[in-house]
Design a protein around this motif. Sequence first.
Motif, PDB file in Angstrom:
ATOM      1  N   ASN A   1       0.852  -1.180   0.000  1.00 32.65           N
ATOM      2  CA  ASN A   1       0.000   0.000   0.000  1.00 32.65           C
ATOM      3  C   ASN A   1       0.893   1.237   0.000  1.00 32.65           C
ATOM      4  N   LEU A   2       0.506   2.250  -0.764  1.00 33.73           N
ATOM      5  CA  LEU A   2       1.286   3.487  -0.831  1.00 33.73           C
ATOM      6  C   LEU A   2       0.629   4.632  -0.068  1.00 33.73           C
ATOM      7  N   GLU A   3      -0.363   4.332   0.742  1.00 32.81           N
ATOM      8  CA  GLU A   3      -1.029   5.380   1.506  1.00 32.81           C
ATOM      9  C   GLU A   3      -0.057   5.976   2.523  1.00 32.81           C
ATOM     10  N   SER A   4       0.210   7.275   2.422  1.00 34.94           N
ATOM     11  CA  SER A   4       1.139   7.998   3.299  1.00 34.94           C
ATOM     12  C   SER A   4       2.537   7.386   3.273  1.00 34.94           C
ATOM     13  N   SER A   5       2.903   6.814   2.151  1.00 35.24           N
ATOM     14  CA  SER A   5       4.186   6.126   2.035  1.00 35.24           C
ATOM     15  C   SER A   5       5.292   7.083   1.611  1.00 35.24           C
ATOM     16  N   ARG A   6       6.511   6.761   2.007  1.00 31.19           N
ATOM     17  CA  ARG A   6       7.676   7.544   1.610  1.00 31.19           C
ATOM     18  C   ARG A   6       8.002   7.344   0.136  1.00 31.19           C
ATOM     19  N   TYR A   7       7.516   6.236  -0.455  1.00 33.83           N
ATOM     20  CA  TYR A   7       7.871   5.919  -1.827  1.00 33.83           C
ATOM     21  C   TYR A   7       7.063   6.713  -2.846  1.00 33.83           C
ATOM     22  N   GLY A   8       5.878   7.152  -2.497  1.00 29.09           N
ATOM     23  CA  GLY A   8       5.037   7.884  -3.439  1.00 29.09           C
ATOM     24  C   GLY A   8       3.575   7.714  -3.089  1.00 29.09           C
ATOM     25  N   LYS A   9       2.715   7.840  -4.085  1.00 28.24           N
ATOM     26  CA  LYS A   9       1.270   7.724  -3.857  1.00 28.24           C
ATOM     27  C   LYS A   9       0.609   7.120  -5.086  1.00 28.24           C
ATOM     28  N   ILE A  10      -0.573   6.552  -4.861  1.00 32.24           N
ATOM     29  CA  ILE A  10      -1.382   6.041  -5.964  1.00 32.24           C
ATOM     30  C   ILE A  10      -2.304   7.159  -6.445  1.00 32.24           C
ATOM     31  N   VAL A  11      -2.203   7.490  -7.712  1.00 39.95           N
ATOM     32  CA  VAL A  11      -2.997   8.571  -8.285  1.00 39.95           C
ATOM     33  C   VAL A  11      -4.435   8.127  -8.498  1.00 39.95           C
ATOM     34  N   ARG A  12      -4.607   6.945  -9.063  1.00 41.18           N
ATOM     35  CA  ARG A  12      -5.952   6.410  -9.291  1.00 41.18           C
ATOM     36  C   ARG A  12      -5.850   4.899  -9.389  1.00 41.18           C
ATOM     37  N   CYS A  13      -6.876   4.216  -8.864  1.00 43.50           N
ATOM     38  CA  CYS A  13      -6.868   2.757  -8.807  1.00 43.50           C
ATOM     39  C   CYS A  13      -8.231   2.235  -9.226  1.00 43.50           C
ATOM     40  N   HIS A  14      -8.223   1.109  -9.946  1.00 41.74           N
ATOM     41  CA  HIS A  14      -9.460   0.449 -10.356  1.00 41.74           C
ATOM     42  C   HIS A  14      -9.405  -1.014  -9.926  1.00 41.74           C
ATOM     43  N   HIS A  15     -10.505  -1.477  -9.374  1.00 40.04           N
ATOM     44  CA  HIS A  15     -10.599  -2.873  -8.934  1.00 40.04           C
ATOM     45  C   HIS A  15     -11.163  -3.706 -10.070  1.00 40.04           C
ATOM     46  N   ILE A  16     -10.327  -4.584 -10.631  1.00 39.39           N
ATOM     47  CA  ILE A  16     -10.757  -5.460 -11.713  1.00 39.39           C
ATOM     48  C   ILE A  16     -11.536  -6.641 -11.149  1.00 39.39           C
ATOM     49  N   GLY A  17     -11.230  -7.021  -9.920  1.00 32.93           N
ATOM     50  CA  GLY A  17     -11.968  -8.094  -9.278  1.00 32.93           C
ATOM     51  C   GLY A  17     -11.539  -9.478  -9.676  1.00 32.93           C
ATOM     52  N   ALA A  18     -10.366  -9.617 -10.301  1.00 39.09           N
ATOM     53  CA  ALA A  18      -9.861 -10.923 -10.706  1.00 39.09           C
ATOM     54  C   ALA A  18      -8.351 -10.827 -10.817  1.00 39.09           C
ATOM     55  N   THR A  19      -7.706 -11.989 -10.788  1.00 40.83           N
ATOM     56  CA  THR A  19      -6.243 -12.012 -10.927  1.00 40.83           C
ATOM     57  C   THR A  19      -5.811 -12.031 -12.381  1.00 40.83           C
ATOM     58  N   SER A  20      -6.742 -12.152 -13.288  1.00 41.36           N
ATOM     59  CA  SER A  20      -6.433 -12.121 -14.718  1.00 41.36           C
ATOM     60  C   SER A  20      -7.407 -11.193 -15.420  1.00 41.36           C
ATOM     61  N   PRO A  21      -6.935 -10.325 -16.312  1.00 40.52           N
ATOM     62  CA  PRO A  21      -7.848  -9.405 -17.004  1.00 40.52           C
ATOM     63  C   PRO A  21      -8.744 -10.100 -18.010  1.00 40.52           C
ATOM     64  N   LYS A  22      -8.472 -11.353 -18.365  1.00 40.90           N
ATOM     65  CA  LYS A  22      -9.303 -12.020 -19.363  1.00 40.90           C
ATOM     66  C   LYS A  22     -10.686 -12.358 -18.829  1.00 40.90           C
ATOM     67  N   GLU A  23     -10.915 -12.195 -17.520  1.00 36.02           N
ATOM     68  CA  GLU A  23     -12.259 -12.414 -16.976  1.00 36.02           C
ATOM     69  C   GLU A  23     -13.249 -11.394 -17.524  1.00 36.02           C
ATOM     70  N   ASP A  24     -12.788 -10.169 -17.766  1.00 36.04           N
ATOM     71  CA  ASP A  24     -13.637  -9.129 -18.355  1.00 36.04           C
ATOM     72  C   ASP A  24     -12.739  -8.157 -19.112  1.00 36.04           C
ATOM     73  N   PRO A  25     -12.333  -8.501 -20.326  1.00 35.50           N
ATOM     74  CA  PRO A  25     -11.392  -7.653 -21.068  1.00 35.50           C
ATOM     75  C   PRO A  25     -11.947  -6.280 -21.408  1.00 35.50           C
ATOM     76  N   ASP A  26     -13.276  -6.176 -21.565  1.00 34.16           N
ATOM     77  CA  ASP A  26     -13.852  -4.870 -21.894  1.00 34.16           C
ATOM     78  C   ASP A  26     -13.651  -3.877 -20.757  1.00 34.16           C
ATOM     79  N   ASN A  27     -14.000  -4.285 -19.554  1.00 35.43           N
ATOM     80  CA  ASN A  27     -13.812  -3.412 -18.399  1.00 35.43           C
ATOM     81  C   ASN A  27     -12.332  -3.111 -18.181  1.00 35.43           C
ATOM     82  N   TYR A  28     -11.486  -4.101 -18.428  1.00 29.43           N
ATOM     83  CA  TYR A  28     -10.034  -3.914 -18.301  1.00 29.43           C
ATOM     84  C   TYR A  28      -9.537  -2.844 -19.269  1.00 29.43           C
TER      85      TYR A  28
END
Length: 819
Positions: free
Chosen positions: A385-412
């Motif tokens: 997690n990069l929340e309040s981290s010294r390394y940087g920050k996450i600008v925007r994040c999307h939850h794909i809901g799977a470990t592979s994008p082929k579950e829903d390539p359109d949403n990916y």
Amino acid sequence: MKRKADKQQNSAFPTAPRSAVSAVAARRARQQQQLQQSDSSHDTAPSENQESEPPTKKARSCPERHLQDVPSNHTSLEGSRLAAPVKAISEDLAFELSNADAAEDDLSGSDEIIIDDHVGEEEGTDLRDNANQGTPSRISTISENFTLSKNRVRKSDIVYSDEHMLCVRLKEKMTLVLIGIYDIWVKRGVISLMGAKLHPSTKTYRVYAPSTHSLPVIKCVSGVEGFAEIELQSCSSNLYGLKALSPHYSRIWNSSKTVGDSTTLNGSFKRSFSILYTSSDDPLNRPLRPLHLEKKWSTTIKSVSRRAHSLRALICGPKGAGKSTFGRYLLNHLLTPAPDGNSDNLNGVAFLDLDPGQPEFAPMGNIYLAHLREPCFGPPFSHPNLESSRYGKIVRCHHIGATSPKEDPDNYALAIMNLFDQYRMLSAMYPRCPLIINFPGWIFGLGLEVATWIIRSTALSDVVYMSEKGPAEVIEPLGHAASEASVTLTTLPSQPVDLVTRSSAQLRSMQMQSYFHMTQPEGLSDPLWTDSPLIHNKAISVSYSGPRPGISGIMVLGNRYSPQVLRDIIDGSVVAVVAVENVSAIPGYSETEAKRDGDSHTEEEPTDAIDEDLIDDNGGSNVDDSVIPQSNQQLKSLLNNSITRCPNSGLPYLFWGAGSSTPLDPKASRSLGLAFVRSIDVSSQKLELISPIPSSSIREAINQGHSLVLVRGMIDSPDWAFSEEYYAARNAEQDFIMTQLSYTKRNKEEGHGKDDDETQKGQNEELRRLQQCVRAASRLPYLKVIDDASALHQNEGKPENGTWRLRKKVYISSDSELD
């Protein structure tokens, strides 16, 4: 591209639904056939090398020390565990169901985690990710001896040393390999570490070097009078404490004093790191390897880094080729410019991580854009997690809901487009910010189409393909797209890891567990981890009904489910907390309609801050609706109209689509993080959530008028969370027993008599209390502890009450330091 459900309906070759039972049976048949073939090959002739690309570093014997057995009387920093009264068990978790079977079984709501307390017959039993099935494979304890550090530290190289730190001089080209957790401070000269070139400064860098990954190599690049001087400092990181909650975290750090430590320390050993010259120096006899780069990798990193702020690189290739390692090295190299002023002063580095299966700075199931400022030295579970981290920050994040994008390539694809839009906004603010894109191993079929689309439409400067052996059906389209876009295509040799001690599924579990246990206190540069079971953490009580509920709905990605089973689906699961920004996020609601409806209302600006608490006493939102823009009030109204109230529980079920659920549009929604659903209180219409999401992020989203929706994806079931209490109780019992044995042994050596009856009685009562805690934890309804693994296989596959009942088999080990 059509949605997955439509493509399945229009397919010219429809396939029959896959039977989970037949899949398991077929996999076992294949495994038995492979074992028979391997046995026959050992009896006849040596087997041929089947690796497509061999490891770049070969084993060589150390002339100064032969491979030795682990001493039986060594002392461990992690603490030796007693095998009785709880038996020692095999080392790692192994899921015998495939990811699809596990997800299907998990959604059925009838899971039961089975813990095998069977004594492991063979030391050094580890797991490979065999065709993503998590099947176990043996790693011989007599492994090849690898050279880790090229040179040995002599007494003349030591500036000062004690039980907590070590300051040494390194000659040019000299390398040093450590295992454990430590802070490194460069006092003079220049050293290289995981792609970064560290110059003298007052800054210290934390390094996480576990045995689950190849060990980082410290190398002297240049020095004053031929020497570089570094100080290595011990760390009291409580990441060590996670070993009491999961066997995955046991036996991964340094243990007792090594040969290298003996030359640098005469007193007691309390360091959190150890020096290793060869892999046989390890007291635990693990298959350790140094993190060396292929020469062509180093050349390419130097070459593309010269582009500085104009660099836009896409890193792609097959699975297990080393994409993450190459990207990590390139990031660290860009984030540590030389202080002489000749290098380009970058505005950080933008890192677009498109691999939801093995993300670098987020838990699984997410893709994101991060803005990094400092180099990072450690595996993903050391910075989930990069929340309040010294390394940087996450600008925007999307939850794909799977470990592979082929579950829903359109949403990916839609999420990728939105992240690229975010990068353009970021580059407008930081014009000297290069971009590194980490693409998943999904490089065939639709994955290849997505990769070529990125090359043609995003003005890249470089494409790095991590394989020199094709295949041609991938290389040719990539080369053609790169030629059309005038992008340089570089092919590099794969650098696979020949020995692994954790499978991909286990590493994902470690990262997820680290994510939920990590905190970043204000004022500290490095994170902390809590070592108490997750279910004991304070939960957030959120109302899901009423006039002002805390959440607006619950979505389940994938197929449509009956509202009656929604409670079983989300109870005890990991969900994403998604902020819905405006009405255009709702599927089927066009941007034109959103703009027209928004113009028809007079918007009021939201307040800059909220003085009240985030959640009121009833679990609802404490934000006054009068400060929410009218367009967002319309969003709440549309969400309410799309809700189906579940019978018996009253949960707000959100579903859009026909055969499968249509996710929210990424242009108008974003993931704030993950949460664990601890319980559902139907009587009070509340959810109890445990989440590391800071309250400031939730407050900001609500303050802007965003609606919060929980999204249940198809990621791995959080079995690690269900077994934490059992492991914590068992480890507490074993710690007490070991302490008492050590105390008794010390008294005997010093000639003291036995303890008085009162002391002995107190010790026995404490032991009985701890044993009672273990028994109570083993009787939880979702947990079953057995003494013999054969009982699992005897009843395996038998129908119960006329139906097939599938269970995820979990083989969980003791963290005993086996001798």
